[in-house]
Design a protein around this motif. Structure first.
Motif, mmCIF file in Angstrom:
data_model
loop_
_atom_site.group_PDB
_atom_site.id
_atom_site.type_symbol
_atom_site.label_atom_id
_atom_site.label_comp_id
_atom_site.label_asym_id
_atom_site.label_seq_id
_atom_site.Cartn_x
_atom_site.Cartn_y
_atom_site.Cartn_z
ATOM 1 N N LEU A 55 -23.580 24.398 6.095
ATOM 2 C CA LEU A 55 -23.017 24.467 4.745
ATOM 3 C C LEU A 55 -24.111 24.621 3.687
ATOM 4 N N GLY A 56 -25.260 24.021 3.927
ATOM 5 C CA GLY A 56 -26.391 24.184 3.002
ATOM 6 C C GLY A 56 -26.839 25.638 2.925
ATOM 7 N N GLU A 57 -26.894 26.307 4.071
ATOM 8 C CA GLU A 57 -27.275 27.728 4.091
ATOM 9 C C GLU A 57 -26.214 28.591 3.407
ATOM 10 N N MET A 58 -24.944 28.239 3.644
ATOM 11 C CA MET A 58 -23.868 28.994 2.980
ATOM 12 C C MET A 58 -23.917 28.794 1.474
ATOM 13 N N ASP A 59 -24.202 27.567 1.053
ATOM 14 C CA ASP A 59 -24.320 27.291 -0.384
ATOM 15 C C ASP A 59 -25.442 28.116 -1.015
ATOM 16 N N LYS A 60 -26.582 28.224 -0.319
ATOM 17 C CA LYS A 60 -27.704 29.041 -0.827
ATOM 18 C C LYS A 60 -27.283 30.500 -0.971
ATOM 19 N N ALA A 61 -26.591 31.012 0.058
ATOM 20 C CA ALA A 61 -26.143 32.411 0.022
ATOM 21 C C ALA A 61 -25.148 32.630 -1.115
ATOM 22 N N PHE A 62 -24.206 31.700 -1.270
ATOM 23 C CA PHE A 62 -23.227 31.813 -2.351
ATOM 24 C C PHE A 62 -23.919 31.765 -3.712
ATOM 25 N N LYS A 63 -24.861 30.849 -3.857
ATOM 26 C CA LYS A 63 -25.571 30.719 -5.135
ATOM 27 C C LYS A 63 -26.328 31.999 -5.463
ATOM 28 N N SER A 64 -26.966 32.605 -4.469
ATOM 29 C CA SER A 64 -27.716 33.841 -4.715
ATOM 30 C C SER A 64 -26.799 34.997 -5.102
ATOM 31 N N GLU A 65 -25.529 34.924 -4.717
ATOM 32 C CA GLU A 65 -24.564 35.968 -5.061
ATOM 33 C C GLU A 65 -23.737 35.601 -6.297
ATOM 34 N N GLY A 66 -24.072 34.499 -6.948
ATOM 35 C CA GLY A 66 -23.364 34.107 -8.174
ATOM 36 C C GLY A 66 -22.021 33.462 -7.926
ATOM 37 N N ILE A 67 -21.837 32.872 -6.748
ATOM 38 C CA ILE A 67 -20.563 32.237 -6.405
ATOM 39 C C ILE A 67 -20.729 30.730 -6.489
ATOM 40 N N GLN A 68 -19.798 30.081 -7.187
ATOM 41 C CA GLN A 68 -19.856 28.630 -7.303
ATOM 42 C C GLN A 68 -18.451 28.053 -7.241
ATOM 43 N N ARG A 69 -18.389 26.842 -6.783
ATOM 44 C CA ARG A 69 -17.109 26.145 -6.649
ATOM 45 C C ARG A 69 -16.708 25.571 -8.002
ATOM 46 N N LEU A 70 -15.414 25.640 -8.301
ATOM 47 C CA LEU A 70 -14.892 25.052 -9.533
ATOM 48 C C LEU A 70 -14.751 23.547 -9.355
ATOM 49 N N ASP A 71 -15.183 22.810 -10.342
ATOM 50 C CA ASP A 71 -15.047 21.354 -10.329
ATOM 51 C C ASP A 71 -13.894 21.007 -11.263
ATOM 52 N N VAL A 72 -12.734 20.683 -10.702
ATOM 53 C CA VAL A 72 -11.541 20.494 -11.523
ATOM 54 C C VAL A 72 -10.943 19.094 -11.444
ATOM 55 N N VAL A 73 -11.179 18.359 -10.374
ATOM 56 C CA VAL A 73 -10.539 17.045 -10.196
ATOM 57 C C VAL A 73 -11.041 16.073 -11.268
ATOM 58 N N GLY A 74 -10.061 15.387 -11.909
ATOM 59 C CA GLY A 74 -10.392 14.411 -12.942
ATOM 60 C C GLY A 74 -10.635 15.032 -14.301
ATOM 61 N N LYS A 75 -10.460 16.337 -14.406
ATOM 62 C CA LYS A 75 -10.684 17.044 -15.679
ATOM 63 C C LYS A 75 -9.351 17.569 -16.198
ATOM 64 N N PRO A 76 -9.278 17.872 -17.497
ATOM 65 C CA PRO A 76 -8.025 18.420 -18.034
ATOM 66 C C PRO A 76 -7.644 19.728 -17.336
ATOM 67 N N TYR A 77 -6.349 19.895 -17.120
ATOM 68 C CA TYR A 77 -5.852 21.105 -16.465
ATOM 69 C C TYR A 77 -6.135 22.317 -17.343
ATOM 70 N N ASP A 78 -6.720 23.332 -16.742
ATOM 71 C CA ASP A 78 -7.036 24.578 -17.446
ATOM 72 C C ASP A 78 -6.361 25.732 -16.707
ATOM 73 N N PRO A 79 -5.336 26.330 -17.302
ATOM 74 C CA PRO A 79 -4.630 27.415 -16.608
ATOM 75 C C PRO A 79 -5.483 28.672 -16.407
ATOM 76 N N GLN A 80 -6.635 28.744 -17.068
ATOM 77 C CA GLN A 80 -7.514 29.899 -16.893
ATOM 78 C C GLN A 80 -8.182 29.910 -15.519
ATOM 79 N N ASN A 81 -8.402 28.729 -14.940
ATOM 80 C CA ASN A 81 -9.088 28.693 -13.647
ATOM 81 C C ASN A 81 -8.344 27.894 -12.583
ATOM 82 N N SER A 82 -7.154 27.389 -12.915
ATOM 83 C CA SER A 82 -6.387 26.588 -11.954
ATOM 84 C C SER A 82 -4.929 26.985 -11.986
ATOM 85 N N GLU A 83 -4.290 26.753 -10.862
ATOM 86 C CA GLU A 83 -2.859 27.002 -10.747
ATOM 87 C C GLU A 83 -2.191 25.684 -10.372
ATOM 88 N N ALA A 84 -1.314 25.195 -11.245
ATOM 89 C CA ALA A 84 -0.631 23.929 -10.982
ATOM 90 C C ALA A 84 0.512 24.178 -10.007
#
Length: 196
Positions: free
Chosen positions: A119-148
């Protein structure tokens, strides 16, 4: 024709020319001074400039299309890879909880170590390609990046917050690649009034 009667280009005979004063300058008619309009010449320079501009526009458009095709190909591949990546992340979290509770054998701890490295290697590859995970739990719902996908009753301080992430969301190059599928909390009207 004798020399006396020979006409020169200015219309005078030789004799008439000799009788003229020394400082005489013939009058030139305005029509003679103006140059006749030149025959239309092909404007090669203008054609060159236009052709050069057309070629430059073609080159830029081709580069944009090439970049868009590469981005689309990358996006398509990553979208196919994300479900497997999500399964591995969830399994890693589960195994880490079990390891913390001392419910795992030495063999499973070694497996967790290998999974963490992958997973560390996959994270490096994703980061180099500009891919990141959305951090949404515990935050206000945003319909721009989440689907309720569900709304559940919650405490007043959790009203409008994402309580659970059912499917992870990801961004690529600042744009939502895959929206997070989430459960959102909604406080009862009585709880809202009590908090106010």
């Amino acid at each position: 024709m004798s020399k006396k009667h020979h006409k020169h280009t200015d219309g005078l005979t030789e004799q008439e020319e000799q009788d003229l004063p020394v400082d005489y300058e013939p009058e030139i008619e305005a029509a003679e001074t103006e140059q006749a309009p030149a025959a239309p010449q092909p404007d090669y320079y203008e054609k060159y400039v236009r052709l050069s501009a057309d070629f430059e526009n073609f080159r830029k458009r081709t580069e944009r299309e090439k970049a868009a095709l590469l981005a689309y190909g990358k996006k398509d591949f990553v979208e196919k890879l994300l479900p497997a990546y999500e399964v591995l992340l969830r399994q890693q979290t589960k195994m880490q909880k079990e390891a913390a509770d001392k419910k795992t054998s030495e063999e499973l701890k070694n497996l967790l170590g290998g999974l963490t490295m992958v997973l560390g290697e996959m994270d490096k590859a994703f980061k180099s390609e500009g891919i990141q995970r959305l951090d949404v739990v515990g935050k206000p719902y945003d319909p721009q990046n989440s689907e309720a996908i569900a709304v559940i009753a919650a405490k007043a301080d959790q009203d409008g917050l994402v309580l659970e992430e059912v499917q992870m969301g990801f961004m690529m190059d600042g744009k939502v690649l895959r929206p997070a599928r989430v459960v959102v909390g909604k406080a009862e009207e009585d709880d809202k009034k009590e908090q106010a």
